[in-house]
Design an enzyme around this catalytic site. Structure first.
Site, PDB file in Angstrom:
ATOM      1  N   GLY A  73      -8.039   3.752 -23.199  1.00  0.00           N
ATOM      2  CA  GLY A  73      -8.925   4.160 -24.022  1.00  0.00           C
ATOM      3  C   GLY A  73      -9.231   3.749 -24.564  1.00  0.00           C
ATOM      4  N   HIS A 142     -14.765  -3.030 -28.299  1.00  0.00           N
ATOM      5  CA  HIS A 142     -15.877  -3.525 -28.718  1.00  0.00           C
ATOM      6  C   HIS A 142     -15.659  -4.242 -29.699  1.00  0.00           C
ATOM      7  CE1 HIS A 142     -17.826  -2.612 -25.883  1.00  0.00           C
ATOM      8  NE2 HIS A 142     -18.804  -2.118 -25.909  1.00  0.00           N
ATOM      9  N   ASP A 168     -23.808  -2.954 -24.779  1.00  0.00           N
ATOM     10  CA  ASP A 168     -23.781  -1.858 -26.157  1.00  0.00           C
ATOM     11  C   ASP A 168     -23.838  -3.251 -27.143  1.00  0.00           C
ATOM     12  OD1 ASP A 168     -22.901   0.200 -25.567  1.00  0.00           O
ATOM     13  OD2 ASP A 168     -20.748  -0.830 -25.265  1.00  0.00           O
TER      14      ASP A 168
HETATM   15 MG    MG Z   1     -20.379   0.024 -22.846  1.00  0.00          MG
END
Ligand code: MG
Length: 214
Positions: A73, A142, A168
């Site tokens: 994660g 990100h 994104d």
């Molecule tokens: Mg994504």
């Protein structure tokens, strides 16, 4: 006309956890199914939602999908963060583990022969990756550091005329984090890639023939 995503795969996509709206998934599929066969690389697997989209297109085209994730994660998936999912915690490890979900997703989609999962950080894979890539989908961590790393490590391997998709991407800071947008700006400003479509937060670019990478 390209063949649409098979209904049985769309069904798997719909029940798989993840963060990709249908309209973006459709745009990702359209971009992938028009790509050349060979090796397609996905950075950031999570539970395999977009992996099934890419895998379905790869089956049509005759490509192989490699999908990279450490399966622990990102920051936003950890305990106490906005996108934490308690059901994805491995109780023995006391850590997030999305690999079992991916295996189930690929089994349901019958894509285990098309999709090759790599369980490792992008920093590790980036240190040895040398295979030319016909389609690259950047959807990993990100943070600015990792987003830039992933672009630097993998986009250089996209062949002339190959496709780079970035998820994104939010030019307006009010809509989301900026690092993927910075990656798209870098790709276009460097001359290495030209943008060919925008679908909400999904950008599709094409490697410019003969352009050097930077
Ligand atoms: Mg994504």
């Amino acid at each position: 006309m390209p063949v649409p995503l098979l209904p049985e795969l769309a069904q798997v996509v719909s029940v798989t956890k993840g963060f990709m709206p249908d309209v973006e998934a459709a745009a990702l599929y359209d971009a992938a199914v028009s790509a050349e066969p060979g090796v397609w690389l996905e950075i950031g697997t999570y539970c395999g939602k977009s992996t099934v989209v890419l895998g379905g297109a790869a089956r049509e085209v005759g490509a192989t999908v490699v999908t990279v994730d450490h399966h622990r994660g990102s920051e936003e998936n950890q305990v106490g963060w906005e996108w934490h999912d308690e059901a994805l915690v491995d109780p023995d490890a006391g850590q997030l583990d999305t690999l079992p979900s991916l295996r189930q997703t690929l089994r349901l989609a019958q894509l285990e022969d098309v999709v090759n999962p790599v369980v490792a950080s992008t920093q590790s894979v980036g240190s040895w990756w040398s295979t030319p890539v016909q389609f690259l989908f950047l959807d990993g961590n990100h943070t600015e550091e990792v987003a830039q790393h992933d672009y630097q490590a993998f986009a250089r391997h996209v062949v002339d005329g190959g496709i780079l998709a970035v998820h994104d991407v939010f030019p307006n800071p009010a809509d989301g984090g900026q690092p993927p947008w910075h990656v798209v700006q870098r790709a276009v400003d460097s001359g290495a890639f030209a943008q060919i479509s925008v679908t909400d937060s999904l950008r599709v670019l094409r490697r410019v023939d003969g352009a050097s990478f930077s």
